[in-house]
Design a protein around this motif. Sequence first.
Motif, PDB file in Angstrom:
ATOM      1  N   TRP A 103      49.410  31.690  45.546  1.00 14.97           N
ATOM      2  CA  TRP A 103      47.597  31.727  45.947  1.00 14.97           C
ATOM      3  C   TRP A 103      47.422  30.745  47.257  1.00 14.97           C
ATOM      4  O   TRP A 103      46.864  30.865  48.187  1.00 14.97           O
ATOM      5  CB  TRP A 103      46.725  31.546  45.028  1.00 14.97           C
ATOM      6  CG  TRP A 103      45.347  31.374  45.694  1.00 14.97           C
ATOM      7  CD1 TRP A 103      44.712  30.327  45.840  1.00 14.97           C
ATOM      8  CD2 TRP A 103      44.375  32.349  45.988  1.00 14.97           C
ATOM      9  NE1 TRP A 103      43.551  30.443  46.277  1.00 14.97           N
ATOM     10  CE2 TRP A 103      43.164  31.849  46.339  1.00 14.97           C
ATOM     11  CE3 TRP A 103      44.391  33.953  45.846  1.00 14.97           C
ATOM     12  CZ2 TRP A 103      42.117  32.781  46.648  1.00 14.97           C
ATOM     13  CZ3 TRP A 103      43.630  34.559  46.221  1.00 14.97           C
ATOM     14  CH2 TRP A 103      42.247  34.084  46.469  1.00 14.97           C
ATOM     15  N   GLU A 104      47.990  29.433  46.950  1.00 16.62           N
ATOM     16  CA  GLU A 104      47.765  28.433  47.904  1.00 16.62           C
ATOM     17  C   GLU A 104      48.712  28.700  49.185  1.00 16.62           C
ATOM     18  O   GLU A 104      48.198  28.146  50.384  1.00 16.62           O
ATOM     19  CB  GLU A 104      48.253  27.220  47.379  1.00 16.62           C
ATOM     20  CG  GLU A 104      47.222  26.780  46.306  1.00 16.62           C
ATOM     21  CD  GLU A 104      47.457  25.134  45.897  1.00 16.62           C
ATOM     22  OE1 GLU A 104      48.374  24.681  46.285  1.00 16.62           O
ATOM     23  OE2 GLU A 104      46.816  24.662  44.996  1.00 16.62           O
ATOM     24  N   GLU A 150      42.436  40.268  45.887  1.00 16.02           N
ATOM     25  CA  GLU A 150      42.393  38.680  45.955  1.00 16.02           C
ATOM     26  C   GLU A 150      41.275  38.118  45.176  1.00 16.02           C
ATOM     27  O   GLU A 150      41.246  36.900  44.569  1.00 16.02           O
ATOM     28  CB  GLU A 150      42.081  38.426  47.501  1.00 16.02           C
ATOM     29  CG  GLU A 150      43.502  38.411  48.287  1.00 16.02           C
ATOM     30  CD  GLU A 150      43.737  37.828  49.597  1.00 16.02           C
ATOM     31  OE1 GLU A 150      42.471  37.610  50.143  1.00 16.02           O
ATOM     32  OE2 GLU A 150      44.663  38.036  50.371  1.00 16.02           O
ATOM     33  N   ARG A 151      40.018  38.913  45.100  1.00 12.39           N
ATOM     34  CA  ARG A 151      39.022  38.371  44.219  1.00 12.39           C
ATOM     35  C   ARG A 151      39.391  38.278  42.824  1.00 12.39           C
ATOM     36  O   ARG A 151      39.261  37.394  42.042  1.00 12.39           O
ATOM     37  CB  ARG A 151      37.716  39.349  44.561  1.00 12.39           C
ATOM     38  CG  ARG A 151      36.538  38.678  43.629  1.00 12.39           C
ATOM     39  CD  ARG A 151      35.277  39.586  43.598  1.00 12.39           C
ATOM     40  NE  ARG A 151      35.556  41.057  43.510  1.00 12.39           N
ATOM     41  CZ  ARG A 151      35.986  41.675  42.368  1.00 12.39           C
ATOM     42  NH1 ARG A 151      36.073  40.920  41.304  1.00 12.39           N
ATOM     43  NH2 ARG A 151      36.137  42.949  42.491  1.00 12.39           N
ATOM     44  N   TRP A 153      42.626  38.106  41.753  1.00  7.84           N
ATOM     45  CA  TRP A 153      43.621  37.149  41.631  1.00  7.84           C
ATOM     46  C   TRP A 153      42.883  35.846  41.751  1.00  7.84           C
ATOM     47  O   TRP A 153      43.335  35.018  40.616  1.00  7.84           O
ATOM     48  CB  TRP A 153      44.450  37.312  42.823  1.00  7.84           C
ATOM     49  CG  TRP A 153      45.498  36.299  42.943  1.00  7.84           C
ATOM     50  CD1 TRP A 153      45.963  35.269  42.345  1.00  7.84           C
ATOM     51  CD2 TRP A 153      46.526  36.066  44.009  1.00  7.84           C
ATOM     52  NE1 TRP A 153      47.241  34.758  42.630  1.00  7.84           N
ATOM     53  CE2 TRP A 153      47.495  35.094  43.876  1.00  7.84           C
ATOM     54  CE3 TRP A 153      46.505  36.783  45.218  1.00  7.84           C
ATOM     55  CZ2 TRP A 153      48.488  34.925  44.684  1.00  7.84           C
ATOM     56  CZ3 TRP A 153      47.460  36.467  46.259  1.00  7.84           C
ATOM     57  CH2 TRP A 153      48.673  35.605  45.918  1.00  7.84           C
ATOM     58  N   ARG A 154      41.902  35.209  42.155  1.00 11.52           N
ATOM     59  CA  ARG A 154      41.492  34.040  42.242  1.00 11.52           C
ATOM     60  C   ARG A 154      40.638  33.855  41.035  1.00 11.52           C
ATOM     61  O   ARG A 154      40.526  32.874  40.166  1.00 11.52           O
ATOM     62  CB  ARG A 154      40.391  33.863  43.475  1.00 11.52           C
ATOM     63  CG  ARG A 154      39.518  32.752  43.612  1.00 11.52           C
ATOM     64  CD  ARG A 154      40.618  31.687  43.820  1.00 11.52           C
ATOM     65  NE  ARG A 154      40.137  30.309  43.307  1.00 11.52           N
ATOM     66  CZ  ARG A 154      40.980  29.333  42.816  1.00 11.52           C
ATOM     67  NH1 ARG A 154      42.256  29.322  43.016  1.00 11.52           N
ATOM     68  NH2 ARG A 154      40.514  28.331  42.599  1.00 11.52           N
ATOM     69  N   SER A 155      40.005  34.953  40.237  1.00 15.48           N
ATOM     70  CA  SER A 155      39.317  34.830  39.182  1.00 15.48           C
ATOM     71  C   SER A 155      40.264  34.691  38.028  1.00 15.48           C
ATOM     72  O   SER A 155      39.931  33.580  37.089  1.00 15.48           O
ATOM     73  CB  SER A 155      38.448  36.287  38.821  1.00 15.48           C
ATOM     74  OG  SER A 155      37.840  36.287  37.744  1.00 15.48           O
ATOM     75  N   GLU A 158      41.017  30.870  38.108  1.00 18.95           N
ATOM     76  CA  GLU A 158      39.811  29.990  37.863  1.00 18.95           C
ATOM     77  C   GLU A 158      39.879  30.041  36.277  1.00 18.95           C
ATOM     78  O   GLU A 158      39.446  29.009  35.679  1.00 18.95           O
ATOM     79  CB  GLU A 158      38.751  30.560  38.313  1.00 18.95           C
ATOM     80  CG  GLU A 158      38.468  30.222  39.640  1.00 18.95           C
ATOM     81  CD  GLU A 158      37.452  30.678  40.567  1.00 18.95           C
ATOM     82  OE1 GLU A 158      36.779  31.704  39.809  1.00 18.95           O
ATOM     83  OE2 GLU A 158      37.172  30.586  41.695  1.00 18.95           O
TER      84      GLU A 158
END
Length: 173
Positions: A103-104, A150-151, A153-155, A158
Motif C-alpha cells: 500500500w505504501e 483501493e478503498r 484494501w485501505r479498510s 485499518e
Amino acid sequence: MTTDPSRQRIAVDFITRHVDLLPAELARGYHLGYINEQDVVLLAETAVGRGHSNPSPVEELSCLLRDEIDRVPDLIDQLDHDGPADDLDPSRVWLFLVLLLAWERRGVSPDALDRIDEIYADFDYPEEIEGFVPFLPAPEGDRPGKVALERRWRSYLEDREREFSLRQRPGDS
C-alpha cells in the motif's frame, strides 16, 4: 507456504512501527523469509524491552551476541514448539505487513495491484483479502473498479492495524 529465498525482507523499523510481534509471529516471519537471523535478534530485543515477553526463547534471542547468531534457528524452533496453542494464525500479521508495505509503495510501483495477486497466492489464497484481489469479482453490493478496490484494501489495513494494536500480549494484565 514455503520460504522463498528471493522473498523481500521487511525492515525491522517498519515492523516495529506497526506491530509488536508475538513469539509465534516472530518465528513465522523467520520461516517465511521476511526477517533474517539478525532481524530476529533485534525484534526479540524490542519485545523484551517493551515487557511483552515472559522468560522464554524470545529473551534468549534478545541476548544473543554476533558470534552466537547460529543459535537463532534452534531458538526459533523452540518458539514453534513451546508457543501457546491457540487458533490465531501467525501468518496473518505477515499478510498485514506485506499488504501495508505494498500500500505504501503503490504510488511508486505501476503494478501495485498486480502485487496483490502475488500476495494472495503467496499466502495460500486467504478469504479475508478476496474483496480487493483485482481478478476476483467485487463483493456483492459493492462497486467494481480501482477506486473501490483501493478503498476495500485501505479498510482491511485499518481493521488489521486496529486488531493488532488492541490484542493482549503474554504478561499483559
